[in-house]
Motif scaffolding. Structure first.
Motif, PDB file in Angstrom:
ATOM      1  N   HIS A 115       0.905  -1.056   0.124  1.00 15.60           N
ATOM      2  CA  HIS A 115       0.089   0.220   0.168  1.00 15.60           C
ATOM      3  C   HIS A 115       0.772   0.981   0.523  1.00 15.60           C
ATOM      4  CE1 HIS A 115      -3.629   2.448   0.902  1.00 15.60           C
ATOM      5  NE2 HIS A 115      -3.303   2.843   1.987  1.00 15.60           N
ATOM      6  N   HIS A 119       1.496   4.997  -2.577  1.00 21.92           N
ATOM      7  CA  HIS A 119       1.107   6.161  -1.951  1.00 21.92           C
ATOM      8  C   HIS A 119       2.320   6.662  -2.806  1.00 21.92           C
ATOM      9  CE1 HIS A 119      -1.892   6.126   0.113  1.00 21.92           C
ATOM     10  NE2 HIS A 119      -1.883   5.979   1.219  1.00 21.92           N
ATOM     11  N   GLY A 141      -3.575   8.200   7.747  1.00 21.48           N
ATOM     12  CA  GLY A 141      -3.904   8.065   8.714  1.00 21.48           C
ATOM     13  C   GLY A 141      -3.255   7.022   8.983  1.00 21.48           C
ATOM     14  N   GLY A 142      -2.363   6.105   8.569  1.00 25.94           N
ATOM     15  CA  GLY A 142      -1.575   4.690   9.107  1.00 25.94           C
ATOM     16  C   GLY A 142      -0.331   4.939   9.076  1.00 25.94           C
ATOM     17  N   GLY A 167      -1.570  11.664  10.102  1.00 28.54           N
ATOM     18  CA  GLY A 167      -3.044  11.525   9.677  1.00 28.54           C
ATOM     19  C   GLY A 167      -3.283  11.160  10.846  1.00 28.54           C
ATOM     20  N   ASP A 171      -6.368  13.163  12.839  1.00 28.88           N
ATOM     21  CA  ASP A 171      -8.241  12.572  13.321  1.00 28.88           C
ATOM     22  C   ASP A 171      -8.330  13.085  15.285  1.00 28.88           C
ATOM     23  OD1 ASP A 171      -8.032  12.320  10.625  1.00 28.88           O
ATOM     24  OD2 ASP A 171      -7.213   9.914  11.089  1.00 28.88           O
ATOM     25  N   GLY A 184      -8.526  15.902   9.205  1.00 34.28           N
ATOM     26  CA  GLY A 184      -7.409  16.318   8.865  1.00 34.28           C
ATOM     27  C   GLY A 184      -7.721  17.017   7.782  1.00 34.28           C
ATOM     28  N   ASP A 188      -7.759  21.297   8.441  1.00 40.58           N
ATOM     29  CA  ASP A 188      -6.958  22.283   7.086  1.00 40.58           C
ATOM     30  C   ASP A 188      -7.967  23.337   6.691  1.00 40.58           C
ATOM     31  OD1 ASP A 188      -5.786  22.722   5.441  1.00 40.58           O
ATOM     32  OD2 ASP A 188      -5.373  21.158   4.337  1.00 40.58           O
ATOM     33  N   GLY A 276      -3.107  10.397   2.358  1.00 42.19           N
ATOM     34  CA  GLY A 276      -3.831  11.600   2.153  1.00 42.19           C
ATOM     35  C   GLY A 276      -2.888  13.463   3.278  1.00 42.19           C
ATOM     36  N   ASN A 280      -2.758  18.461   2.947  1.00 45.44           N
ATOM     37  CA  ASN A 280      -2.376  19.122   3.399  1.00 45.44           C
ATOM     38  C   ASN A 280      -2.125  20.348   3.092  1.00 45.44           C
ATOM     39  OD1 ASN A 280      -1.220  20.607   6.366  1.00 45.44           O
ATOM     40  ND2 ASN A 280      -3.525  19.868   6.473  1.00 45.44           N
ATOM     41  N   ASP A 308      -6.564   6.815  -0.231  1.00 52.39           N
ATOM     42  CA  ASP A 308      -6.776   6.094  -0.679  1.00 52.39           C
ATOM     43  C   ASP A 308      -7.332   5.785  -1.884  1.00 52.39           C
ATOM     44  OD1 ASP A 308      -4.986   5.011   0.731  1.00 52.39           O
ATOM     45  OD2 ASP A 308      -6.919   3.950   2.225  1.00 52.39           O
TER      46      ASP A 308
HETATM   47  O1  KG4 Z   1      -3.728   7.834   2.220  1.00 52.98           O
HETATM   48  P1  KG4 Z   1      -4.828   7.793   3.261  1.00 52.98           P
HETATM   49  O2  KG4 Z   1      -6.471   7.997   2.709  1.00 52.98           O
HETATM   50  O3  KG4 Z   1      -5.293   6.548   4.263  1.00 52.98           O
HETATM   51  C1  KG4 Z   1      -4.598   6.087   4.646  1.00 52.98           C
HETATM   52  O4  KG4 Z   1      -3.773   5.024   4.193  1.00 52.98           O
HETATM   53  O5  KG4 Z   1      -4.627   6.134   6.548  1.00 52.98           O
HETATM   54  O6  KG4 Z   1      -5.355   8.755   4.645  1.00 52.98           O
HETATM   55  C2  KG4 Z   1      -5.835   9.331   5.092  1.00 52.98           C
HETATM   56  C3  KG4 Z   1      -5.536  10.046   6.164  1.00 52.98           C
HETATM   57  C4  KG4 Z   1      -6.449  10.491   7.538  1.00 52.98           C
HETATM   58  O7  KG4 Z   1      -5.929  10.731   8.909  1.00 52.98           O
HETATM   59  C5  KG4 Z   1      -6.472  12.037   7.222  1.00 52.98           C
HETATM   60  O8  KG4 Z   1      -7.519  13.249   8.072  1.00 52.98           O
HETATM   61  C6  KG4 Z   1      -5.230  12.191   6.877  1.00 52.98           C
HETATM   62  O9  KG4 Z   1      -5.104  11.568   5.842  1.00 52.98           O
HETATM   63  N1  KG4 Z   1      -6.540  13.964   5.915  1.00 52.98           N
HETATM   64  C7  KG4 Z   1      -5.286  14.824   5.953  1.00 52.98           C
HETATM   65  C8  KG4 Z   1      -5.917  15.737   4.745  1.00 52.98           C
HETATM   66  N2  KG4 Z   1      -6.441  14.605   4.229  1.00 52.98           N
HETATM   67  C9  KG4 Z   1      -6.626  14.277   4.240  1.00 52.98           C
HETATM   68  N3  KG4 Z   1      -4.846  15.253   7.022  1.00 52.98           N
HETATM   69  C10 KG4 Z   1      -4.247  16.518   6.713  1.00 52.98           C
HETATM   70  N4  KG4 Z   1      -5.027  17.572   5.761  1.00 52.98           N
HETATM   71  C11 KG4 Z   1      -5.475  16.836   4.647  1.00 52.98           C
HETATM   72  N5  KG4 Z   1      -5.602  17.990   3.870  1.00 52.98           N
END
Ligand code: KG4
Ligand code: ZN
Length: 342
Positions: A115, A119, A141-142, A167, A171, A184, A188, A276, A280, A308
């Motif tokens: 994964h 990214h 997020g992870g 992330g 959250d 997130g 933002d 994710g 930001n 994702d």
């Molecule tokens: O990459 P992703 O979709 O999933 C994982 O692989 O974890 O990332 C999701 C994470 C969440 O914690 C979300 O709050 C964060 O990305 N996120 C952000 C923003 N958009 C998504 N954090 C800060 N600013 C943003 N604009």
């Protein structure tokens, strides 16, 4: 090898059911994402069993839509790339079982994708000039990883979080200040639109003693919670936009400092943000400034390719496929898969 290589990507590691068709590793022909966010919002985070059940329901229609949007059928597909880790095991299993079933029934080669590699590869979609080697900061997020991308599919992890992912910190803090899930994008947007003051509260910039590239965000999260509690106890009003802006600045300062140190230490000329949190706006702006100052070229994907999606999995799958890294029918979900392991 055919002239054009079409990869069907499948992603189901968390709360997005996604499928995409990508041509020659760079051109996205379709990108379908069914997001389950609304289902999980009421619980304040992803509920694994609900995620798996929804993936089962949505995966066939999402794949059919991806094929039809790309105007192709399974017989045109050269390989199926699927995320097999890391992620929620029940969620991953849906994508892996689906990919294996299609591969077996239609006689299409199968590729297992990490994964995080997905990214990182999201950056190739919109930046035709981007080729390894480069540095990448993966913030989701992870995961929070600082990765030296030596070549396609060749990664050296320089730093990682010791506790919460970036992330995850967004959250948790968003939840504490009443903004809800996922935090997130909400933090933002609030800071941007209401012009929160990043200097209003001084939160700690955590450094991990024995590693100059590692991260730690749980102390920062506790500092925000302590600040809120002590202000409340003293009867002072909490200015949410300022707390959010100050927290965001504390996270981005460390992400920029470590990323820039890594790229300069290694003598690289390029850094690519991913995941994710890479969407930001404060993080992008801070990196933009630091990279201009140091003569480093900065890359990041559009927001739709930061969070994702399956296009990034198809891109990563393409580079594994052309190297001959195919998976067998024993491919299984690996919830704690390490980058660089197969
Ligand atoms: O990459 P992703 O979709 O999933 C994982 O692989 O974890 O990332 C999701 C994470 C969440 O914690 C979300 O709050 C964060 O990305 N996120 C952000 C923003 N958009 C998504 N954090 C800060 N600013 C943003 N604009
Ligand atoms: Zn992700």
């Amino acid at each position: 090898m055919p002239d054009d290589v079409l990869i069907l990507g499948i992603e189901s590691s968390c709360d997005e059911t996604a499928a995409s068709v990508v041509k020659n590793g760079r051109e996205v022909l379709s990108n379908i994402i069914y997001s389950q966010i609304d289902l999980h919002t009421v619980y304040g985070g992803v509920v694994p069993e609900i995620a798996s059940r929804k993936h089962i329901e949505k995966i066939n229609p999402v794949i059919e839509q991806a094929l039809s949007d790309a105007d192709v059928s399974l017989k045109d597909i050269d390989a199926i790339a699927v995320t097999y880790g890391p992620g929620l095991v029940g969620a991953l299993l849906v994508g892996v079982a689906e990919a294996k079933a299609i591969s077996f029934a239609a006689g299409i080669p199968l590729v297992g994708v990490h994964h995080i590699e997905g990214h990182i590869c999201a950056n190739y979609i919109e930046h035709a000039d981007l080729k390894p080697p480069f540095m990448s900061l993966v913030v989701s997020g992870g995961h929070t990883h600082l990765v030296n991308v030596k070549d396609y599919g060749e990664y050296e992890i320089l730093g990682r979080t010791r506790d919460d992912a970036a992330g995850e910190a967004f959250d948790k803090v968003a939840r504490a200040i009443g903004l809800g899930y996922p935090g997130g994008p909400k933090i933002d947007k609030l800071v941007r639109e209401e012009k929160g003051d990043p200097e209003a509260v001084t939160f700690p910039r955590a450094h991990v003693g024995d590693s100059e590239y590692d991260f730690s965000f749980s102390g920062l999260k506790s500092a925000v919670l302590n600040y809120i509690n002590s202000e409340k106890m003293q009867g002072r009003e909490i200015i949410v936009k300022d707390v959010a802006a100050s927290f965001q600045k504390a996270v981005t300062d460390v992400l920029v400092e470590h990323g820039m140190k890594a790229v300069l230490d290694r003598g690289e000329k390029k850094i690519a943000l991913a995941g994710g949190v890479a969407s930001n706006s404060a993080l992008r702006a801070a990196y933009d400034e630091a990279c201009k100052r140091e003569g480093i070229t900065l890359y990041y994907p559009s927001p739709v390719y930061c969070t994702d999606n399956a296009a990034m999995i198809a891109v990563a799958g393409y580079y594994e496929y052309i190297k001959g890294n195919l998976a067998g029918y024993d491919l299984n979900a690996v919830p704690n898969l390490k980058l660089g392991e197969r």
